[in-house]
Design a protein around this motif. Structure first.
Motif, PDB file in Angstrom:
ATOM      1  N   ASP A 119       0.835  -1.193   0.000  1.00 37.24           N
ATOM      2  CA  ASP A 119       0.000   0.000   0.000  1.00 37.24           C
ATOM      3  C   ASP A 119       0.876   1.250   0.000  1.00 37.24           C
ATOM      4  OD1 ASP A 119      -1.849   2.006   0.428  1.00 37.24           O
ATOM      5  OD2 ASP A 119      -2.871   0.987   2.083  1.00 37.24           O
ATOM      6  N   PRO A 120       0.661   2.177  -0.949  1.00 33.21           N
ATOM      7  CA  PRO A 120       1.479   3.395  -0.964  1.00 33.21           C
ATOM      8  C   PRO A 120       1.347   4.219   0.312  1.00 33.21           C
ATOM      9  CG  PRO A 120      -0.358   3.550  -2.514  1.00 33.21           C
ATOM     10  CD  PRO A 120      -0.269   2.131  -2.080  1.00 33.21           C
ATOM     11  N   ALA A 121       0.237   4.086   1.039  1.00 28.94           N
ATOM     12  CA  ALA A 121       0.086   4.828   2.295  1.00 28.94           C
ATOM     13  C   ALA A 121       1.152   4.408   3.308  1.00 28.94           C
ATOM     14  CB  ALA A 121      -1.309   4.614   2.875  1.00 28.94           C
ATOM     15  N   GLY A 134      -1.471   0.782   6.637  1.00 31.37           N
ATOM     16  CA  GLY A 134      -2.117   0.706   5.337  1.00 31.37           C
ATOM     17  C   GLY A 134      -3.133  -0.412   5.244  1.00 31.37           C
ATOM     18  N   ARG A 135      -3.564  -0.673   4.018  1.00 32.46           N
ATOM     19  CA  ARG A 135      -4.761  -1.477   3.784  1.00 32.46           C
ATOM     20  C   ARG A 135      -4.484  -2.904   3.323  1.00 32.46           C
ATOM     21  NH1 ARG A 135      -6.610   2.838  -0.447  1.00 32.46           N
ATOM     22  NH2 ARG A 135      -4.346   2.693  -0.717  1.00 32.46           N
ATOM     23  N   ASP A 136      -3.231  -3.316   3.273  1.00 32.30           N
ATOM     24  CA  ASP A 136      -2.932  -4.662   2.792  1.00 32.30           C
ATOM     25  C   ASP A 136      -3.577  -5.748   3.659  1.00 32.30           C
ATOM     26  OD1 ASP A 136      -1.141  -3.973   0.566  1.00 32.30           O
ATOM     27  OD2 ASP A 136       0.195  -3.239   2.134  1.00 32.30           O
ATOM     28  N   GLY A 137      -3.713  -5.484   4.950  1.00 29.36           N
ATOM     29  CA  GLY A 137      -4.229  -6.505   5.853  1.00 29.36           C
ATOM     30  C   GLY A 137      -5.657  -6.913   5.592  1.00 29.36           C
ATOM     31  N   CYS A 138      -6.432  -6.051   4.913  1.00 24.37           N
ATOM     32  CA  CYS A 138      -7.815  -6.421   4.585  1.00 24.37           C
ATOM     33  C   CYS A 138      -7.938  -6.926   3.154  1.00 24.37           C
ATOM     34  CB  CYS A 138      -8.760  -5.248   4.820  1.00 24.37           C
ATOM     35  SG  CYS A 138      -8.542  -3.840   3.701  1.00 24.37           S
TER      36      CYS A 138
END
Length: 571
Positions: free
Chosen positions: A429-431, A441-445
């Motif tokens: 995720d770029p965040a 960031g959002r990789d975990g979902c």
């Protein structure tokens, strides 16, 4: 608990007499790279989605929403689009997209595709032409190019920050190697914002709509729907924009709850001209083509402006998601949402999870179940998995008991938690990178789904490859382990969706019921079903002789345990 009869003062919503499918639909979000992989490269693809559509039919949803599959360098998982009229080879071909739509329609499923109009990829032909053409050119007018401030233009044109962290401006380099103008990007530097004051931009996206409508899609989900139009002059702003921003004050009829992005780059009045134009395009097609907006907007009266009769059909209710596990907040949001949407004749569109937020099976298990971190990783506060799942099941049954439409994020029907132990060196995720790891960031979902508990890669790919690793404990949550298993989360969803359909709850009304003795117990009647959600820490007594239709967890005799929702036959 003795539930008092409803009164006119407690009626929050009257039954919906509209017949359009989207007013009551339950729509399933597919994140293609993580749904199913047919090619074996470890990344989900469109043929993989097509191969698993029967899962959605068995589940009982009405439609599928596909996150972006367009041609893209994948700097932000496809939300950086290089060509809106083609499929990225990572996901397949245009023929694969056509086959998916055709098969979904054969199975009785409608198809909604993502549209990303706030920004393009920096590899889009338009942006490459803008870089080559130089300052003052027609090509640069499609984006927000500006000279810098300071003696030599070395400072950004304003002080705006990127939602992903860092400045919202990147400076270009001229052909002779000298520093050039700056361009705006509210997200990653590889996602330059389009200038929606340019008529060519507006014409282009109306043509993109027609391209996909002609291929048979049933509608669009609009990304960053509140962000296309910026305040004239792009003035400085002292606020800080995050993925989810706002206060935590949930009070009053027009709730302000922390579910809105603020600032001169969001929710400008001019955005509604775009939706009126798009609605006119959709209305020229048969089949009730629909549009849902991702608008992180508050208060609710401003969000309702996106679903006026001549604009979008739905807008995600992020206020409901943001309320977390807090009974009074949820009641105020539900009541306020109906007041705002009913005033414009629109359905309320409920959601608990998606590809941008921590899964609610984990979020609701945090010590503060109203907290909304942008990702969870090693060293972060960890959720209680059992508590989170129990509350997630209860929250889902509450949501599906509400009139209106609802969205389900892939894997929530399996009770999947967030991957909270993902190694940081695997994150994409770029965040995560733009905040220096300050936000996980959002990789975990977005971890690939588990289909078969005993297969390599849990059945996600024929080779066992997965673009992100799956937690070992997901084997017990695999779809094949849960199907036809009493008490499983999958079967709870199936039963809830079946009952919701047979009882016509989506088109029903909502009457609050009193007499349960706690502000953390929500009870309401929808047609002939009474929904009781116990968000308190103690069990509460159910009405004597109540007929139980469905419960999110085991009941204790005549008691409704903490963290449990039940559907009862109304007497």
């Amino acid at each position: 608990m003795t539930l008092a009869s409803p009164s006119t003062e407690l009626i929050a919503h009257h039954p919906d007499t509209g017949t359009q499918w989207w007013r009551t639909a339950v729509i399933y979000q597919v994140y293609p790279r993580s749904f199913a992989d047919a090619s074996g490269d470890g990344v989900g693809d469109l043929p993989g989605v097509t191969s698993r559509l029967e899962h959605l039919v068995d589940l009982g949803v009405d439609a599928v929403w596909l996150s972006p599959f367009y041609r893209s360098p994948q700097a932000d998982a496809g939300y950086d689009v290089a060509d809106y009229r083609d499929v990225d080879p990572l996901f397949g071909t245009l023929a694969d997209a056509d086959a998916l739509v055709a098969r979904a329609h054969e199975l009785g499923l409608r198809v909604i595709v993502d549209l990303v109009p706030n920004h393009t990829s920096d590899e889009h032909v338009w942006f490459q032409a803008a870089l080559a053409a130089g300052p003052g050119s027609r090509e640069r007018s499609r984006y927000h190019f500006r000279d810098g401030r300071g003696e030599h233009g070395e400072l950004p044109p304003n002080n705006w920050e990127s939602i992903f962290g860092g400045p919202a401006w990147t400076r270009t380099t001229d052909p002779d190697g000298t520093p050039g103008q700056w361009y705006l990007h509210l997200f990653d530097s590889k996602q330059p914002d389009l200038n929606w004051d340019d008529p060519e931009v507006r014409e282009e996206f109306e043509d993109v709509l027609r391209f996909w409508l002609d291929r048979g899609v049933d509608g669009f989900r609009v990304d960053v729907a509140h962000g296309m139009v910026k305040q004239p002059g792009l003035p400085d702003w002292d606020g800080h924009v995050t993925m989810i921003e706002g206060s935590d004050d949930v009070d009053g009829v027009d709730a302000v709850d922390g579910s809105g992005n603020r600032g001169p780059m969001f929710d400008q009045d001019g955005v509604h001209e775009i939706y009126r134009a798009w609605r006119r395009v959709l209305d020229t097609y048969d089949g009730d083509r629909a549009m849902v907006t991702e608008a992180w907007v508050e208060p609710l009266s401003r969000l309702a402006r996106y679903v006026r009769p001549d604009e979008a059909h739905q807008s995600f209710n992020f206020a409901f998601l943001a309320a977390g596990w807090h009974g009074p907040s949820l009641r105020r949001v539900i009541t306020s949402s109906y007041a705002a949407n009913d005033a414009v004749g629109a359905p309320t569109t409920w959601v608990l999870s998606n590809h941008d937020v921590v899964r609610h099976a984990s979020r609701l298990g945090l010590p503060d179940p109203t907290h909304r971190p942008n990702g969870i990783g090693h060293g972060d506060e960890q959720p209680d998995a059992a508590l989170g799942l129990r509350r997630a099941r209860a929250a889902t049954l509450l949501m599906l008991g509400l009139p209106g439409s609802a969205y389900v994020y892939q894997g929530e029907e399996l009770g999947l938690p967030e991957h909270t132990a993902l190694d940081d060196d695997l994150r994409q995720d770029p965040a995560f990178f733009r905040t220096g790891g300050g936000e996980r960031g959002r990789d975990g979902c977005r971890v690939p789904l588990p289909w078969e508990g005993d297969a390599p890669g849990l059945g996600f790919s024929p080779t066992g490859a997965t673009w992100l690793p799956q937690p070992a404990e997901w084997a017990e949550l695999a779809a094949d382990r849960q199907r036809r298993t009493d008490g499983s989360t999958y079967e709870l969803y199936r039963s809830a969706l079946r009952t919701r359909r047979t009882e016509d709850l989506g088109a029903g009304g909502l009457e609050w019921l009193e007499g349960h003795g706690s502000e953390h117990v929500l009870a309401f009647r929808n047609r002939d079903v009474v929904v009781v959600a116990n968000l308190d820490d103690e069990a509460v007594a159910l009405p004597a002789g109540a007929q139980v239709l469905l419960a999110s967890g085991p009941l204790d005799g005549g008691l409704l345990p903490a963290g449990t929702t039940v559907w009862l036959r109304a007497s």
